[in-house]
Write a protein that holds these residues in place. Structure first.
Motif, mmCIF file in Angstrom:
data_model
loop_
_atom_site.group_PDB
_atom_site.id
_atom_site.type_symbol
_atom_site.label_atom_id
_atom_site.label_comp_id
_atom_site.label_asym_id
_atom_site.label_seq_id
_atom_site.Cartn_x
_atom_site.Cartn_y
_atom_site.Cartn_z
ATOM 1 N N SER A 22 0.758 -1.132 0.006
ATOM 2 C CA SER A 22 0.009 0.096 0.037
ATOM 3 C C SER A 22 0.779 1.144 0.122
ATOM 4 O O SER A 22 1.668 1.573 1.113
ATOM 5 N N PRO A 23 0.950 2.077 -1.277
ATOM 6 C CA PRO A 23 1.377 3.287 -0.900
ATOM 7 C C PRO A 23 1.008 4.265 0.187
ATOM 8 O O PRO A 23 1.812 4.925 0.773
ATOM 9 N N PHE A 24 -0.209 4.225 0.602
ATOM 10 C CA PHE A 24 -0.878 4.982 1.553
ATOM 11 C C PHE A 24 -0.097 4.616 2.935
ATOM 12 O O PHE A 24 0.385 5.639 3.798
ATOM 13 N N LEU A 176 -8.209 8.538 -0.762
ATOM 14 C CA LEU A 176 -7.820 7.358 -0.337
ATOM 15 C C LEU A 176 -8.081 6.243 -1.380
ATOM 16 O O LEU A 176 -7.391 5.222 -1.641
ATOM 17 N N ALA A 177 -8.942 6.381 -2.448
ATOM 18 C CA ALA A 177 -9.411 5.927 -3.424
ATOM 19 C C ALA A 177 -7.993 5.772 -4.370
ATOM 20 O O ALA A 177 -7.770 4.839 -5.161
ATOM 21 N N ILE A 178 -7.168 6.963 -4.371
ATOM 22 C CA ILE A 178 -6.121 6.799 -5.278
ATOM 23 C C ILE A 178 -4.763 6.486 -4.717
ATOM 24 O O ILE A 178 -4.050 5.515 -5.230
ATOM 25 N N ASP A 179 -4.626 6.639 -3.367
ATOM 26 C CA ASP A 179 -3.462 6.028 -2.734
ATOM 27 C C ASP A 179 -3.412 5.068 -1.944
ATOM 28 O O ASP A 179 -2.222 4.220 -1.596
ATOM 29 N N LEU A 180 -4.585 4.289 -1.848
ATOM 30 C CA LEU A 180 -4.677 3.167 -1.007
ATOM 31 C C LEU A 180 -3.875 1.997 -1.383
ATOM 32 O O LEU A 180 -2.875 1.439 -0.557
ATOM 33 N N CYS A 208 -16.276 -5.134 10.965
ATOM 34 C CA CYS A 208 -15.629 -4.585 10.208
ATOM 35 C C CYS A 208 -15.863 -3.263 9.524
ATOM 36 O O CYS A 208 -15.361 -2.175 9.568
ATOM 37 N N LEU A 209 -16.874 -3.551 8.940
ATOM 38 C CA LEU A 209 -17.592 -2.511 8.186
ATOM 39 C C LEU A 209 -18.324 -1.394 8.914
ATOM 40 O O LEU A 209 -18.134 -0.189 8.690
ATOM 41 N N VAL A 210 -18.847 -1.853 10.286
ATOM 42 C CA VAL A 210 -19.221 -0.709 11.018
ATOM 43 C C VAL A 210 -18.145 0.130 11.732
ATOM 44 O O VAL A 210 -18.462 1.306 11.626
ATOM 45 N N CYS A 211 -17.338 -0.630 11.961
ATOM 46 C CA CYS A 211 -15.910 0.137 12.418
ATOM 47 C C CYS A 211 -15.269 1.051 11.500
ATOM 48 O O CYS A 211 -14.868 2.326 11.836
ATOM 49 N N LEU A 212 -15.235 0.594 10.496
ATOM 50 C CA LEU A 212 -14.809 1.536 9.201
ATOM 51 C C LEU A 212 -15.751 2.851 8.811
ATOM 52 O O LEU A 212 -15.212 3.815 8.783
ATOM 53 N N ILE A 213 -16.974 2.363 8.822
ATOM 54 C CA ILE A 213 -17.842 3.561 8.644
ATOM 55 C C ILE A 213 -17.894 4.741 9.657
ATOM 56 O O ILE A 213 -17.713 5.853 9.194
ATOM 57 N N ILE A 214 -18.021 4.295 11.069
ATOM 58 C CA ILE A 214 -17.855 5.185 11.746
ATOM 59 C C ILE A 214 -16.649 5.861 12.075
ATOM 60 O O ILE A 214 -16.523 7.243 12.085
ATOM 61 N N LEU A 215 -15.216 5.090 12.017
ATOM 62 C CA LEU A 215 -14.138 5.693 12.001
ATOM 63 C C LEU A 215 -13.871 6.857 11.055
ATOM 64 O O LEU A 215 -13.341 8.036 11.143
ATOM 65 N N LEU A 234 -7.444 9.005 7.972
ATOM 66 C CA LEU A 234 -8.111 7.621 8.020
ATOM 67 C C LEU A 234 -6.920 6.674 8.148
ATOM 68 O O LEU A 234 -7.519 5.488 7.873
ATOM 69 N N PHE A 235 -5.775 6.818 8.440
ATOM 70 C CA PHE A 235 -4.661 6.045 8.895
ATOM 71 C C PHE A 235 -5.352 4.704 9.652
ATOM 72 O O PHE A 235 -4.828 3.741 9.816
ATOM 73 N N GLU A 236 -5.835 5.185 10.848
ATOM 74 C CA GLU A 236 -6.447 4.187 11.779
ATOM 75 C C GLU A 236 -7.357 3.277 11.537
ATOM 76 O O GLU A 236 -7.508 2.283 12.129
ATOM 77 N N THR A 237 -7.851 3.637 10.163
ATOM 78 C CA THR A 237 -8.998 2.576 9.784
ATOM 79 C C THR A 237 -8.229 1.517 8.820
ATOM 80 O O THR A 237 -9.232 0.648 8.211
ATOM 81 N N LEU A 238 -6.799 1.728 8.850
ATOM 82 C CA LEU A 238 -6.263 0.624 7.737
ATOM 83 C C LEU A 238 -6.526 -0.860 8.125
ATOM 84 O O LEU A 238 -6.642 -1.787 7.209
ATOM 85 N N PRO A 239 -6.580 -1.177 9.293
ATOM 86 C CA PRO A 239 -6.935 -2.860 9.681
ATOM 87 C C PRO A 239 -8.290 -3.268 9.081
ATOM 88 O O PRO A 239 -8.274 -4.413 8.527
ATOM 89 N N PHE A 240 -9.066 -2.361 9.114
ATOM 90 C CA PHE A 240 -10.459 -2.633 8.654
ATOM 91 C C PHE A 240 -10.658 -2.767 6.931
ATOM 92 O O PHE A 240 -11.356 -3.490 6.355
ATOM 93 N N LEU A 241 -9.765 -1.570 6.640
ATOM 94 C CA LEU A 241 -9.656 -1.650 5.111
ATOM 95 C C LEU A 241 -9.049 -2.797 4.397
ATOM 96 O O LEU A 241 -9.575 -3.372 3.624
#
Length: 408
Positions: A22-24, A176-180, A208-215, A234-241
């Motif tokens: 991941s470049p991000f 995010l859609a570009i760099d992830l 995972c989805l609920v955590c991602l959406i809320i964060l 959004l870096f802290e959402t990486l595990p769920f992404l």
């Protein structure tokens, strides 16, 4: 290890590979920003919490509290949000075990609360040392409008609204859609929804989805998008992404195997003939390999060129960074009157205790120069001069002539 506990080793391995490429992730991990340290603590805290909820040793819950507390010291509000989302979600995910084994939560819970109290005291003591008020953070003292919320007096622009927050969120998701993954942006997040569109989603997918959406959605209430080396908020959402993307790829592979199996049966004259068990969806494998190659051969090389000697300076600044990073000086105090250069280039080079051989400072008036000369009487003073072509010169300034030099 989290993905393996939530799903299986295939999802876990794929998630790790996605994160590695991941470049991000690479941008932020190579920086001095606090997001990577916070992600480290929060991810290990989630791992320990998940272990405890699945019946592992009781010390895992206090360990999770310790990691979450360190995350709180690193990035307070994102850590609080992370824990507020993850803790009840894990309890719901393991509700039967929690209900049947609630007594085993009592002592670990007490120790965890004690650890949380220690970190609460630490952060208040930290505020007291820096601001002389345990309830006032250095950030709020620096800029009172820097906080989550809507209304007048919030943010750089004097007011924050829901519409502005949605614009910020749109910008975060676009970058995010570009760099992830370095893939075509319309495919980056497409795999996330596949388990849900194909009705193969499990309770863990929903977790995972609920955590991602809320964060992610919480940043609607913040006045600034913070885009720097990618959508860093959004870096802290990486595990769920990463886990959801891996799950989506595995779901696509399963659907591909099912379609191939059905086609094979359709082409057979004997419906009852034994069929070979496919372990890999060839079209899915080809698609993922092509996307990875697109990142490695096209996107990343161009990003490396873009971030070579990257300083974050606005357009129009051209500086010989090598000359900055390797000054031909000793026992020196280097001064600039350009706050942008000081903030983004010089300040990160300082020893935190200001005991290094070369110290960098910003000075814009006579009072600043006087204070610097008083604070560092044994150092030779130099003015940093940058020519239009970006070349760097260090002009010595004599103490008795520093007022004249400043005027010049």
């Amino acid at each position: 290890m989290i993905a393996a506990r939530l799903f299986d080793r295939r999802v876990a391995t794929l998630a790790v590979l996605l994160g590695t490429l991941s470049p991000f992730y690479s941008y932020l991990a190579a920086s001095y920003l606090s997001h990577t340290v916070a992600l480290f603590y929060l991810t290990w805290g989630l791992w320990a919490l998940l272990r405890f909820s699945q019946g592992e040793a009781r010390w895992n819950l206090p360990l999770a509290a310790l990691f979450f507390g360190m995350g709180y010291l690193t990035r307070d509000l994102p850590a609080l949000l992370f824990v507020a989302v993850v803790l009840p979600s894990i309890m719901l995910l393991s509700w039967r075990r929690v209900r049947d084994d609630w007594r085993n939560w009592i002592m670990p819970g007490i120790f965890s609360l004690a650890i949380a109290c220690v970190f609460f005291v630490l952060i208040r003591q930290f505020n007291t040392v820096l601001t002389h008020n345990p309830s006032v953070t250095p950030r709020s003292l620096f800029f009172a409008g820097d906080h989550w919320g809507f209304g007048a007096g919030v943010g750089f622009y004097g007011q924050h609204t829901l519409a502005a927050g949605l614009v910020n969120l749109d910008e975060l998701l676009t970058v995010l859609a570009i760099d992830l993954y370095g893939w075509p942006f319309y495919l980056t997040l497409a795999f996330l929804v596949l388990p849900f569109l194909t009705r193969r989603a499990t309770a863990t997918d929903w977790f995972c989805l609920v955590c991602l959406i809320i964060l992610t959605g919480a940043y609607v209430g913040y006045f600034y998008h913070g885009i720097y080396l990618g959508p860093r908020y959004l870096f802290e959402t990486l595990p769920f992404l990463l886990i959801l993307t891996a799950r989506g790829i595995m779901t696509l592979a399963a659907a591909g195997r099912a379609a191939g199996h059905k086609l094979y049966r359709h082409l057979q004259t004997n419906e009852s003939a034994s069929l070979p068990r496919a372990t890999l969806s060839i079209p899915t494998a080809i698609l993922i390999i092509l996307l990875v190659l697109l990142n490695l051969l096209y996107f990343l090389p161009r990003q490396i060129v873009l971030y070579q000697d990257y300083t974050g300076l606005p357009n129009g600044y051209h500086i010989d960074i090598a000359a900055i990073y390797h000054p031909p000086l000793h026992n020196a105090l280097v001064v600039t009157s350009d706050y942008t250069i000081y903030q983004l280039v010089l300040f990160p080079l300082n020893d935190p205790f200001l005991h290094d051989d070369v110290i960098y400072a910003w000075a814009s008036n006579r009072t600043d120069y006087t204070e610097l000369l008083t604070a560092f009487p044994g150092k030779q003073l130099y003015r940093l001069d940058i020519a239009p072509d970006g070349s760097v010169n260090y002009t010595p300034i004599q103490a008795k002539n520093h007022y004249v030099a400043l005027t010049v």
